[in-house]
Design an enzyme around this catalytic site. Structure first.
Site, PDB file in Angstrom:
ATOM      1  N   LYS A  11      82.013 -35.635  20.962  1.00  0.00           N
ATOM      2  CA  LYS A  11      82.015 -34.228  20.546  1.00  0.00           C
ATOM      3  C   LYS A  11      83.395 -33.567  20.718  1.00  0.00           C
ATOM      4  O   LYS A  11      84.274 -34.108  21.403  1.00  0.00           O
ATOM      5  CB  LYS A  11      80.947 -33.474  21.349  1.00  0.00           C
ATOM      6  CG  LYS A  11      79.521 -33.969  21.076  1.00  0.00           C
ATOM      7  CD  LYS A  11      78.501 -33.082  21.769  1.00  0.00           C
ATOM      8  CE  LYS A  11      77.083 -33.554  21.491  1.00  0.00           C
ATOM      9  NZ  LYS A  11      76.078 -32.627  22.071  1.00  0.00           N
ATOM     10  N   TYR A  51      71.807 -31.216  12.868  1.00  0.00           N
ATOM     11  CA  TYR A  51      70.983 -30.745  13.986  1.00  0.00           C
ATOM     12  C   TYR A  51      69.798 -29.893  13.520  1.00  0.00           C
ATOM     13  O   TYR A  51      69.280 -29.084  14.293  1.00  0.00           O
ATOM     14  CB  TYR A  51      71.835 -29.947  14.969  1.00  0.00           C
ATOM     15  CG  TYR A  51      72.628 -30.802  15.940  1.00  0.00           C
ATOM     16  CD1 TYR A  51      71.990 -31.610  16.880  1.00  0.00           C
ATOM     17  CD2 TYR A  51      74.018 -30.787  15.944  1.00  0.00           C
ATOM     18  CE1 TYR A  51      72.701 -32.373  17.784  1.00  0.00           C
ATOM     19  CE2 TYR A  51      74.753 -31.551  16.852  1.00  0.00           C
ATOM     20  CZ  TYR A  51      74.083 -32.339  17.773  1.00  0.00           C
ATOM     21  OH  TYR A  51      74.789 -33.094  18.675  1.00  0.00           O
ATOM     22  N   ASN A 114      78.873 -31.143  26.020  1.00  0.00           N
ATOM     23  CA  ASN A 114      78.473 -32.278  26.857  1.00  0.00           C
ATOM     24  C   ASN A 114      79.006 -33.626  26.350  1.00  0.00           C
ATOM     25  O   ASN A 114      78.438 -34.679  26.608  1.00  0.00           O
ATOM     26  CB  ASN A 114      76.949 -32.301  27.069  1.00  0.00           C
ATOM     27  CG  ASN A 114      76.185 -32.528  25.779  1.00  0.00           C
ATOM     28  OD1 ASN A 114      76.773 -32.554  24.706  1.00  0.00           O
ATOM     29  ND2 ASN A 114      74.880 -32.708  25.869  1.00  0.00           N
ATOM     30  N   HIS A 117      76.837 -37.281  21.887  1.00  0.00           N
ATOM     31  CA  HIS A 117      75.464 -37.249  21.386  1.00  0.00           C
ATOM     32  C   HIS A 117      75.027 -38.687  21.158  1.00  0.00           C
ATOM     33  O   HIS A 117      75.838 -39.522  20.742  1.00  0.00           O
ATOM     34  CB  HIS A 117      75.380 -36.491  20.053  1.00  0.00           C
ATOM     35  CG  HIS A 117      74.083 -36.729  19.326  1.00  0.00           C
ATOM     36  ND1 HIS A 117      72.929 -36.033  19.623  1.00  0.00           N
ATOM     37  CD2 HIS A 117      73.747 -37.628  18.367  1.00  0.00           C
ATOM     38  CE1 HIS A 117      71.951 -36.489  18.857  1.00  0.00           C
ATOM     39  NE2 HIS A 117      72.410 -37.451  18.083  1.00  0.00           N
ATOM     40  N   GLU A 128      70.082 -40.861  11.476  1.00  0.00           N
ATOM     41  CA  GLU A 128      71.395 -40.332  11.879  1.00  0.00           C
ATOM     42  C   GLU A 128      72.532 -41.263  11.446  1.00  0.00           C
ATOM     43  O   GLU A 128      73.604 -40.798  11.060  1.00  0.00           O
ATOM     44  CB  GLU A 128      71.417 -40.107  13.398  1.00  0.00           C
ATOM     45  CG  GLU A 128      70.489 -38.971  13.823  1.00  0.00           C
ATOM     46  CD  GLU A 128      70.554 -38.653  15.307  1.00  0.00           C
ATOM     47  OE1 GLU A 128      69.923 -37.663  15.699  1.00  0.00           O
ATOM     48  OE2 GLU A 128      71.224 -39.384  16.076  1.00  0.00           O
TER      49      GLU A 128
HETATM   50  P1  CMP Z   1      72.653 -33.511  21.940  1.00  0.00           P
HETATM   51  O1  CMP Z   1      72.233 -34.772  22.579  1.00  0.00           O
HETATM   52  O2  CMP Z   1      73.792 -33.555  20.979  1.00  0.00           O
HETATM   53  O3  CMP Z   1      71.407 -32.836  21.201  1.00  0.00           O
HETATM   54  C1  CMP Z   1      71.265 -31.454  20.999  1.00  0.00           C
HETATM   55  C2  CMP Z   1      72.317 -30.678  21.717  1.00  0.00           C
HETATM   56  O4  CMP Z   1      72.037 -29.321  21.929  1.00  0.00           O
HETATM   57  C3  CMP Z   1      72.483 -31.222  23.107  1.00  0.00           C
HETATM   58  O5  CMP Z   1      73.064 -32.480  23.090  1.00  0.00           O
HETATM   59  C4  CMP Z   1      73.296 -30.140  23.774  1.00  0.00           C
HETATM   60  O6  CMP Z   1      74.679 -30.281  23.569  1.00  0.00           O
HETATM   61  C5  CMP Z   1      72.826 -28.916  23.034  1.00  0.00           C
HETATM   62  N1  CMP Z   1      72.032 -28.102  23.933  1.00  0.00           N
HETATM   63  C6  CMP Z   1      70.871 -28.428  24.528  1.00  0.00           C
HETATM   64  N2  CMP Z   1      70.466 -27.410  25.306  1.00  0.00           N
HETATM   65  C7  CMP Z   1      71.396 -26.430  25.213  1.00  0.00           C
HETATM   66  C8  CMP Z   1      71.545 -25.149  25.775  1.00  0.00           C
HETATM   67  N3  CMP Z   1      70.635 -24.666  26.630  1.00  0.00           N
HETATM   68  N4  CMP Z   1      72.634 -24.424  25.438  1.00  0.00           N
HETATM   69  C9  CMP Z   1      73.545 -24.910  24.567  1.00  0.00           C
HETATM   70  N5  CMP Z   1      73.449 -26.134  23.995  1.00  0.00           N
HETATM   71  C10 CMP Z   1      72.393 -26.885  24.319  1.00  0.00           C
END
Ligand code: CMP
Length: 140
Positions: A11, A51, A114, A117, A128
């Site tokens: 990311k 998403y 984070n 993904h 995906e």
């Molecule tokens: P990912 O595995 O990419 O799948 C969905 C994403 O939404 C997740 O990782 C996080 O980066 C994001 N996400 C999940 N919960 C939250 C939250 N409470 N606030 C902001 N982003 C979120």
């Protein structure tokens, strides 16, 4: 266990901090093989499409804005039980809950930023992977 393929995204928070190589090393050290990879800059609409399953979540707009903020590296990881193995290597979605040694524990900034993904199931992995790659681009 069967050989699987899974979709991984490095990311914007990680590409910005030049962490692509260190994250790829984590995958390779875990026995995952990077069989396709490219660096792209998603539009907000493309991030929203990817998403779409989260469209009703309160963080959806923030998530799409973030994913379109800077380049990402999209990749296909292959290996025995690759979907679960990748999720193990990534660690919990929220880095505060991630185990030591995982990518998110080491590199993630927050639950939103984070770093990575990964697909969560075989059906999602297939969808995906097809979102970003044609069959010709997958070189096992
Ligand atoms: P990912 O595995 O990419 O799948 C969905 C994403 O939404 C997740 O990782 C996080 O980066 C994001 N996400 C999940 N919960 C939250 C939250 N409470 N606030 C902001 N982003 C979120």
């Amino acid at each position: 266990m069967a050989i699987e393929r899974t979709l991984s995204i490095i990311k914007p928070d990680a590409t910005r901090r030049n962490l692509t190589g260190r994250i790829n090393a984590k995958f390779e050290d875990a026995g995952l093989r990077i069989v396709a990879q490219k660096r792209i800059h998603l539009s907000k609409a493309q991030a929203g499409q990817f998403y779409a399953v989260h469209a009703e979540r309160p963080f959806y707009d923030e998530l799409c804005t973030f994913m379109a903020s800077e380049p990402v590296v999209v990749q296909v990881l292959e290996g025995e039980g690759a979907i679960a193995k990748n999720r193990e290597v990534m660690g919990a979605t929220n880095p505060a809950n991630a185990d030591d040694g995982t990518i998110r524990k080491e590199f993630a900034l927050s639950v939103g930023e984070n770093s990575v993904h990964g697909s969560d199931a075989p059906e999602t992995a297939a969808t995906e992977i097809a979102f970003f790659f044609s069959g010709l681009e997958l070189v096992g």
